[in-house]
Design a protein around this motif. Structure first.
Motif, PDB file in Angstrom:
ATOM      1  N   PRO A  37       0.811  -1.231   0.000  1.00 46.21           N
ATOM      2  CA  PRO A  37       0.000   0.000   0.000  1.00 46.21           C
ATOM      3  C   PRO A  37       0.837   1.271   0.000  1.00 46.21           C
ATOM      4  O   PRO A  37       0.439   2.279  -0.604  1.00 46.21           O
ATOM      5  N   ALA A  38       1.983   1.239   0.655  1.00 41.67           N
ATOM      6  CA  ALA A  38       2.803   2.445   0.737  1.00 41.67           C
ATOM      7  C   ALA A  38       3.558   2.735  -0.558  1.00 41.67           C
ATOM      8  O   ALA A  38       4.091   3.834  -0.730  1.00 41.67           O
ATOM      9  N   ASP A  39       3.593   1.756  -1.464  1.00 42.94           N
ATOM     10  CA  ASP A  39       4.336   1.902  -2.713  1.00 42.94           C
ATOM     11  C   ASP A  39       3.434   1.488  -3.877  1.00 42.94           C
ATOM     12  O   ASP A  39       3.500   0.344  -4.352  1.00 42.94           O
ATOM     13  N   PRO A  40       2.561   2.385  -4.342  1.00 43.89           N
ATOM     14  CA  PRO A  40       1.619   2.038  -5.406  1.00 43.89           C
ATOM     15  C   PRO A  40       2.332   1.473  -6.631  1.00 43.89           C
ATOM     16  O   PRO A  40       3.361   2.004  -7.074  1.00 43.89           O
ATOM     17  N   GLY A  41       1.785   0.392  -7.144  1.00 45.04           N
ATOM     18  CA  GLY A  41       2.356  -0.243  -8.321  1.00 45.04           C
ATOM     19  C   GLY A  41       3.309  -1.376  -8.011  1.00 45.04           C
ATOM     20  O   GLY A  41       3.664  -2.141  -8.911  1.00 45.04           O
ATOM     21  N   LEU A  42       3.741  -1.508  -6.754  1.00 43.90           N
ATOM     22  CA  LEU A  42       4.681  -2.568  -6.390  1.00 43.90           C
ATOM     23  C   LEU A  42       3.959  -3.706  -5.666  1.00 43.90           C
ATOM     24  O   LEU A  42       3.059  -3.478  -4.859  1.00 43.90           O
ATOM     25  N   THR A  43       4.380  -4.923  -5.957  1.00 45.39           N
ATOM     26  CA  THR A  43       3.765  -6.123  -5.404  1.00 45.39           C
ATOM     27  C   THR A  43       4.844  -7.102  -4.977  1.00 45.39           C
ATOM     28  O   THR A  43       5.811  -7.341  -5.726  1.00 45.39           O
ATOM     29  N   ILE A  44       4.700  -7.661  -3.780  1.00 43.68           N
ATOM     30  CA  ILE A  44       5.563  -8.762  -3.342  1.00 43.68           C
ATOM     31  C   ILE A  44       4.906 -10.066  -3.775  1.00 43.68           C
ATOM     32  O   ILE A  44       3.745 -10.321  -3.471  1.00 43.68           O
ATOM     33  N   VAL A  45       5.641 -10.897  -4.496  1.00 41.72           N
ATOM     34  CA  VAL A  45       5.159 -12.210  -4.912  1.00 41.72           C
ATOM     35  C   VAL A  45       5.954 -13.266  -4.152  1.00 41.72           C
ATOM     36  O   VAL A  45       7.192 -13.241  -4.165  1.00 41.72           O
ATOM     37  N   THR A  46       5.246 -14.160  -3.466  1.00 46.86           N
ATOM     38  CA  THR A  46       5.915 -15.215  -2.699  1.00 46.86           C
ATOM     39  C   THR A  46       5.521 -16.587  -3.237  1.00 46.86           C
ATOM     40  O   THR A  46       4.396 -16.786  -3.713  1.00 46.86           O
ATOM     41  N   TYR A  47       6.461 -17.513  -3.150  1.00 43.83           N
ATOM     42  CA  TYR A  47       6.218 -18.913  -3.504  1.00 43.83           C
ATOM     43  C   TYR A  47       6.639 -19.785  -2.328  1.00 43.83           C
ATOM     44  O   TYR A  47       7.781 -19.698  -1.862  1.00 43.83           O
TER      45      TYR A  47
END
Length: 289
Positions: free
Chosen positions: A253-263
């Motif tokens: 939320p604090a960095d619009p456009g960024l997503t953490i993807v986990t596996y």
């Protein structure tokens, strides 16, 4: 994205959505006989949405000025749009009604805060990376570097997952469900293109993929949209073999456009030993580096 292009996207999207629904699926009587259109007629969509045929025809042509949320909701229900498709249609309508919008590049953010890297590094039991909405991989943790080493093995900086999936022949071996990941990649880019219509960097990426990949072009022209949220991804890793991993995409939320993807290793997975070998490979690579 020029207004004419947005209107064309609206037309193609609505046309493709009604083409996939039969009268039977829509709960309409089927009187038999030969139909001249695939799926629903405009008049049938208008009937289901409780609007006039003339009104629906204007909407399908991209003339969406002043359209109400109630009409969009009715149209979405008539076309049996899912949540992602509803959001996409709303984004297209907003873009059509804001023709002089300034360039919007938030989806192509490239700066990742140090604290986010620390979060990734703390995930020792999960492969994790940060990507932007263009599918650029910006930072990774140790295990993600081992898992995605082929995708990261490129002169492109930052590496881009859409280019890897659609342009690199290694991707068809790496993803055991290549069709699924190709669908998700193209659908994610189309979703982002509607959300940020002034994004010239994204437009350049899409033009490149259209020029270099007939597969991308065919999927792009289907106007399917997708969010990569959660599920299971099936890999065939070049070093450790088959892996079934659960994935989660967590927006920051604090960095619009960024997503953490986990596996993470899927519950009751038959590939526990392969995952352990991947973790060992990651540690060896880190120590050798």
């Amino acid at each position: 994205m020029p207004t004419d292009s947005v209107r064309e996207d609206i037309r193609n999207f609505l046309t493709s959505r009604r083409a996939r629904i039969t009268p039977r699926q829509a709960g309409l009587p089927d009187f038999g006989g030969r139909r001249q259109v695939s799926g629903l007629r405009r008049s049938e969509v208008a009937q289901l949405a409780a609007i006039s045929v003339e009104h629906y025809t204007r909407l399908e042509r991209g003339n969406v000025g002043g359209v109400s949320e109630e009409i969009l909701d009715s149209l979405s229900a008539a076309l049996q749009l899912d949540d992602v498709e509803r959001a996409h249609l709303n984004a297209l309508v907003r873009a059509a009604n804001t023709p002089h919008r300034a360039a919007d590049r938030d989806g192509g953010a490239v700066h990742v805060r140090d604290s986010i890297q620390q979060v990734l590094d703390a995930m020792t039991g999960a492969a994790a990376f940060v990507r932007n909405a263009h599918l650029d991989v910006l930072v990774t943790n140790q295990l993600a570097r081992a898992l995605y080493r082929e995708a990261l093995d490129t002169e492109d900086r930052p590496p881009n997952l859409a280019r890897f999936v659609l342009l690199d022949p290694r991707a068809r071996r790496f993803y055991r469900d290549w069709n699924g990941i190709a669908h998700d990649a193209v659908g994610s880019l189309r979703t982002e293109a509607a959300r940020t219509p002034g994004n010239t960097d994204l437009a350049d990426l899409i033009d490149e993929l259209i020029t270099r990949s007939d597969e991308f072009t065919a999927r792009w022209d289907a106007h399917d949209v997708e969010y990569y949220r959660s599920g299971q991804q099936r890999f065939r890793h070049p070093d450790v073999g088959d892996l079934d991993l659960d994935y989660d995409a967590l927006e920051i939320p604090a960095d619009p456009g960024l997503t953490i993807v986990t596996y993470t290793l899927a519950a009751a997975s038959p590939h526990t030993s392969a995952f352990a070998r991947l973790q060992n490979t990651a540690r060896l690579d880190e120590n050798s580096g």
